[in-house]
Design an enzyme around this catalytic site. Structure first.
Site, PDB file in Angstrom:
ATOM      1  N   GLY A  54       7.874  -1.617  -2.320  1.00  0.00           N
ATOM      2  CA  GLY A  54       8.525  -1.485  -1.030  1.00  0.00           C
ATOM      3  C   GLY A  54       9.122  -2.801  -0.576  1.00  0.00           C
ATOM      4  O   GLY A  54       9.907  -3.426  -1.294  1.00  0.00           O
ATOM      5  N   ASP A  55       8.758  -3.239   0.623  1.00  0.00           N
ATOM      6  CA  ASP A  55       9.256  -4.515   1.132  1.00  0.00           C
ATOM      7  C   ASP A  55       8.167  -5.588   1.103  1.00  0.00           C
ATOM      8  O   ASP A  55       8.188  -6.528   1.888  1.00  0.00           O
ATOM      9  CB  ASP A  55       9.794  -4.348   2.557  1.00  0.00           C
ATOM     10  CG  ASP A  55       8.721  -3.885   3.540  1.00  0.00           C
ATOM     11  OD1 ASP A  55       7.744  -3.260   3.088  1.00  0.00           O
ATOM     12  OD2 ASP A  55       8.853  -4.149   4.742  1.00  0.00           O
ATOM     13  N   GLU A  56       7.235  -5.441   0.180  1.00  0.00           N
ATOM     14  CA  GLU A  56       6.157  -6.417   0.029  1.00  0.00           C
ATOM     15  C   GLU A  56       6.361  -7.244  -1.241  1.00  0.00           C
ATOM     16  O   GLU A  56       6.691  -6.717  -2.300  1.00  0.00           O
ATOM     17  CB  GLU A  56       4.794  -5.725  -0.013  1.00  0.00           C
ATOM     18  CG  GLU A  56       4.396  -5.093   1.321  1.00  0.00           C
ATOM     19  CD  GLU A  56       2.960  -4.602   1.317  1.00  0.00           C
ATOM     20  OE1 GLU A  56       2.265  -4.796   0.306  1.00  0.00           O
ATOM     21  OE2 GLU A  56       2.534  -4.031   2.341  1.00  0.00           O
TER      22      GLU A  56
END
Length: 215
Positions: A134-136
């Site tokens: 994801g956005d990690e």
């Protein structure tokens, strides 16, 4: 004389035939070498592509969780042997969902690519940056130095994310929440270090975002 001339003509014809055969064999061998070289290059490219798909994120070209875990295991062994320490940073992009909702997933993909570039630019060549989903993102810092050195890195990253992102003709701001865990204990493993960094990251998000917290 006539018989001698016939023999000479036969020899000349034989010599021409042998010459043609010789160059024909050379031509076939050359073609075979070219085809073999092409096959080897194609096979090598295929192997590299398979390796890339297995160990690297297709969007950002950063290493994925699988490769990151392998590197972390190796660095744990080295840091314990050399007693040089190891730091792990976990990152979560602030307000990334707003980008996807307002501008669409293509803009979100561009934001992730730019985020990966900014993270790499703020870290050393010996550090490893990964997209873990994801956005990690995550970064592994071998021989991280003292606490002040690690804080400098975190502050540099936060500062770089204060610059607006240009996304498909739109300018948007994103922040970044950072969780930091430092391993200097002999009884710790990469799994507990990961958990501590992850917990610290969520603490940073709860504390107002766009900041960093130590585990």
């Amino acid at each position: 004389i006539i018989f001698s001339k016939q023999i000479t003509e036969k020899l000349n014809q034989t010599q021409k035939s042998l010459t043609i055969i010789y160059f024909g064999i050379l031509f076939v061998a050359a073609c075979g070498t070219i085809l073999l070289a092409h096959a080897m290059i194609t096979s090598r490219k295929y192997q590299l592509e398979v390796k890339k798909q297995a160990f690297y994120d297709h969007l950002t070209d950063l290493c994925n969780t699988r490769l990151f875990t392998k590197i972390m295991e190796q660095e744990f062994t080295r840091s314990k042997r050399d007693s040089t320490g190891l730091a792990l940073m976990y990152f979560d992009l602030d307000y990334f969902k707003v980008i996807n909702d307002e501008l669409g997933h293509k803009a979100g993909d561009e934001a992730l690519k730019e985020a990966a570039i900014r993270l790499e630019n703020c870290l050393r060549e010996c550090d490893t940056v990964a997209r873990i989903g994801g956005d990690e993102f995550a970064a592994l810092l071998p021989r991280p130095g003292n606490l002040h050195d690690i804080m400098d890195v975190a502050e540099r990253i936060i500062e770089s994310f204060r610059q607006p992102f240009e996304l498909l003709g739109h300018r948007r701001n994103l922040g970044i929440s950072i969780g930091i865990a430092i391993s200097r204990r002999d009884n710790e493993n990469y799994s507990t270090l990961t958990q501590r960094a992850d917990n610290a990251m969520y603490e940073a998000k709860r504390d107002g975002r766009n900041c960093f917290k130590f585990s």
